[in-house]
Design a protein around this motif. Structure first.
Motif, PDB file in Angstrom:
ATOM      1  N   CYS A 184      -5.931  -2.133   2.707  1.00 27.78           N
ATOM      2  CA  CYS A 184      -6.268  -2.955   1.564  1.00 27.78           C
ATOM      3  C   CYS A 184      -5.927  -4.399   1.947  1.00 27.78           C
ATOM      4  CB  CYS A 184      -5.447  -2.505   0.368  1.00 27.78           C
ATOM      5  SG  CYS A 184      -5.396  -3.641  -1.011  1.00 27.78           S
ATOM      6  N   GLN A 186       0.846  -1.193   0.000  1.00 25.46           N
ATOM      7  CA  GLN A 186       0.000   0.000   0.000  1.00 25.46           C
ATOM      8  C   GLN A 186       0.882   1.244   0.000  1.00 25.46           C
ATOM      9  OE1 GLN A 186      -3.116  -1.508   3.263  1.00 25.46           O
ATOM     10  NE2 GLN A 186      -3.769   0.383   2.222  1.00 25.46           N
ATOM     11  N   CYS A 233      -3.076   0.246  -3.949  1.00 22.27           N
ATOM     12  CA  CYS A 233      -2.861  -1.079  -3.382  1.00 22.27           C
ATOM     13  C   CYS A 233      -2.448  -2.052  -4.468  1.00 22.27           C
ATOM     14  CB  CYS A 233      -4.147  -1.569  -2.703  1.00 22.27           C
ATOM     15  SG  CYS A 233      -4.119  -3.305  -2.209  1.00 22.27           S
TER      16      CYS A 233
END
Lengths: 112, 113
Positions: free
Chosen positions: A91, A6, A23
């Protein structure tokens, strides 16, 4: 390293602005999930993508949007930012939920 | 509607004691029940998981107990250590539908020396 990347790790921006969080899922994972975690709060599910298509929506505000690209990376766009949007955004990716999620290390968004 | 209910919200345990966190669910289609551990500022990490064909799964000091008839499952941490201090999330999902993990609200565990 979980395999889910990320960027950026930290983001400070002003109210009313727009930001994009990125992400990259773990290799082989087709599903990407976005979560919001406010201070001392649980994981609020925002949205899921599977192989480029939206699969499920959670408590995602209309000011927020996301997409998953052909290379499977995903972006979460947050616009008209408010102070209350300050949070950790995670994420996660999976080959299927029944095999567990792998979470990234998150993006800490601070709206001032 | 909260698909998975978790308790307690916070837990303080002495070093060497047993930490117990409980979760309950309603959807009988759920067939995968993981637990995640999250340290401050980090992403949750899969700790241990169970499927409903067994009633217990043990990995080191961590054990999941599963009661299918009661629709409940719990995490037991034996010989709790200060390094176990973290937030723990239970979750559940099924292979059908959107195939999402439904998370509990989390339990903040503090192990005091």
């Amino acid at each position: 390293d979980s395999g889910v990347t990320q960027t950026p790790k930290h983001l400070i921006t002003a109210t009313g602005q727009r930001v994009t969080l990125r992400c990259s899922p773990r290799s082989g994972d087709l599903s990407v999930y976005w979560y919001q975690q406010s201070l001392d709060q649980g994981l609020q599910f925002l949205i899921q993508y599977y192989n480029g298509e939206e699969r499920a929506k959670g408590n995602i505000l209309e000011r927020f949007s996301a997409q998953q690209f052909p290379d499977l990376h995903s972006e979460l766009n947050l616009s008209s930012l408010e102070l209350g949007d300050s949070a950790l955004y995670f994420c996660a990716s999976s080959v299927g939920a029944s095999y567990g999620y792998t979470f990234g290390s998150g993006t800490r968004l601070t709206v001032v | 509607q909260q698909q998975v209910k978790q308790s307690p919200q916070s837990l303080i345990v002495q070093k060497g004691g047993i930490s117990i966190i409980n979760c309950a669910y309603e959807n009988t289609a759920f067939d995968y029940f993981p637990w995640y551990q999250q340290f401050p500022g980090k992403g949750p990490a899969l700790l241990i998981a169970i499927r409903p064909d067994v009633s217990e799964k043990k990995e080191g000091r961590f054990t999941i107990s599963f009661n299918k008839s009661a629709k409940q499952f719990s995490l037991h941490i034996m010989d709790s250590q200060p390094g176990d201090s973290a937030t723990y999330f239970c979750a559940a999902t099924s292979d059908t539908g959107a195939n999402n993990l439904f998370f509990g609200t989390g339990t903040r565990l503090t192990v005091i020396p």
